[in-house]
Design an enzyme around this catalytic site. Structure first.
Site, PDB file in Angstrom:
ATOM      1  N   LEU A  49      35.298  42.833  38.516  1.00  0.00           N
ATOM      2  CA  LEU A  49      36.583  43.356  39.556  1.00  0.00           C
ATOM      3  C   LEU A  49      36.484  42.804  40.797  1.00  0.00           C
ATOM      4  CD1 LEU A  49      37.033  47.215  39.652  1.00  0.00           C
ATOM      5  CD2 LEU A  49      38.175  46.008  38.075  1.00  0.00           C
ATOM      6  N   ASP A  50      37.968  41.903  40.885  1.00  0.00           N
ATOM      7  CA  ASP A  50      38.463  40.835  41.979  1.00  0.00           C
ATOM      8  C   ASP A  50      38.075  42.219  43.529  1.00  0.00           C
ATOM      9  OD1 ASP A  50      39.232  38.818  40.491  1.00  0.00           O
ATOM     10  OD2 ASP A  50      40.695  39.423  40.331  1.00  0.00           O
ATOM     11  N   PRO A  51      37.879  41.446  44.341  1.00  0.00           N
ATOM     12  CA  PRO A  51      37.566  41.425  45.570  1.00  0.00           C
ATOM     13  C   PRO A  51      38.992  42.791  45.802  1.00  0.00           C
ATOM     14  CG  PRO A  51      37.072  39.382  46.130  1.00  0.00           C
ATOM     15  CD  PRO A  51      37.431  39.292  43.887  1.00  0.00           C
ATOM     16  N   ALA A  53      40.770  43.782  44.417  1.00  0.00           N
ATOM     17  CA  ALA A  53      41.113  45.227  43.001  1.00  0.00           C
ATOM     18  C   ALA A  53      40.393  46.493  43.581  1.00  0.00           C
ATOM     19  CB  ALA A  53      41.039  44.872  41.624  1.00  0.00           C
ATOM     20  N   ARG A 183      46.882  40.263  35.989  1.00  0.00           N
ATOM     21  CA  ARG A 183      47.872  39.586  36.285  1.00  0.00           C
ATOM     22  C   ARG A 183      48.752  38.394  35.541  1.00  0.00           C
ATOM     23  NH1 ARG A 183      43.871  35.831  39.956  1.00  0.00           N
ATOM     24  NH2 ARG A 183      42.716  37.952  39.203  1.00  0.00           N
TER      25      ARG A 183
END
Length: 308
Positions: A49-51, A53, A183
């Site tokens: 998970l991206d920062p 998210a 995205r």
């Protein structure tokens, strides 16, 4: 005189933690914090998970890491907030705005775009992703202004529900297959309408039957004592609960662990990974069944118990 700081000793702990990753930190940072809280010798997570998210990040301790791949391949659920009318370099709020267009989208045309992108579709992964090209993640090329050609991939969007629509923002609940980039889905929805969009927020809500409603935050874990934290762990076989189960004898379990191909004539799907259990419910690991030969073969096993 200085006194050396004694680090807490690590433990051979095994199980699955459903972690609710907070905003602002990477998946690896969240993993390492959880690992320190549990004093675990070995830990890994199942899907980055991206920062920017938040949400469900299953963490595998010890033997559970052997079965993490079965979560990486699982379907997932997300709640995503789109900002319409703006494209960014990264496809999310972390990037710089590079183009603008209309954001006064009507609900019916937004619904039509979501419907058009539901089902089996092809999606081109974004440059800002962890996919690798010649050993380097694509995002490293993107940060240097280099674009690498990416092939479209087959994915499935099972469902898109619009939970809020207040242009320029729209919030969606999405259920999708592995390999889906939300995205990119946001950008493609906007493109279908003739405008731009980027993600302003993303939260993973589900994966492989697990729900973020049952996940635990780092702050909550830090408030518990070790015994209470341990009680929150799911068993290793929770990661493969969707696979068919078979029960085998102690001798058969021993043969599989020793690399032999024990005879087995029970009913089970051919060559599909099966959850094998020894007497008293002990999880042996994953095996496959060859009906042609009437045998079992190890796929991925728990470590054999150590003798006293």
């Amino acid at each position: 005189m200085t006194t050396a700081t004694t680090r807490p000793s690590k433990r051979p702990i095994h199980g699955v933690l459903l972690l609710d990753k907070p905003l602002g930190i990477s998946s690896n940072t969240a993993l390492q914090r959880a690992r320190r809280l549990y004093r675990a010798e070995k830990a890994g997570h199942t899907g980055v998970l991206d920062p920017l998210a938040s949400g469900l990040l299953p963490v595998c301790f010890g033997e559970a890491a052997k079965f993490a791949q079965y979560l990486l391949d699982a379907d997932k659920g997300y709640t995503a907030t789109l900002k319409l009318g703006e494209a960014t370099t990264t496809g999310d709020a972390e990037g710089d705005i590079i183009a603008t267009a209309r954001s006064d989208i009507a609900l019916n045309e937004f619904e039509q775009a979501c419907t058009a992108l539901t089902g089996a579709i092809r999606q081109v992964p974004p440059m800002f992703s962890a996919l690798k090209h010649e050993g380097k993640p694509l995002y490293e090329y993107a940060r240097q202004g280099i674009t690498i050609e990416r092939k479209a991939r087959d994915i499935t969007i099972y469902q898109i529900n619009i939970s809020d629509f207040s242009p320029p923002f729209a919030t969606l609940d999405v259920r999708c297959s592995k390999g889906t980039y939300i995205r990119t889905l946001a950008e493609d929805i906007a493109k279908h309408i003739g405008t731009f969009a980027h993600l302003s927020a993303l939260r993973r809500t589900a994966t492989a039957g697990f729900s973020v409603a049952n996940a635990h935050t780092l702050d909550h874990l830090a408030e518990l004592d070790e015994h209470a934290r341990d009680a929150l762990l799911l068993p290793c076989d929770a990661l493969v609960a969707h696979l068919p189960r078979i029960d085998v004898s102690a001798d058969t379990a021993r043969d599989v662990h020793c690399g032999r191909l024990p005879a087995w004539t029970g009913a089970a799907p051919a060559h599909t990974p099966l959850r094998a259990y020894a007497p008293c419910g002990g999880f042996v690991g994953l095996v496959s069944h060859s009906p042609e030969h009437g045998t079992l073969k190890a796929v991925r096993l728990m470590s054999t118990p150590k003798s006293d």
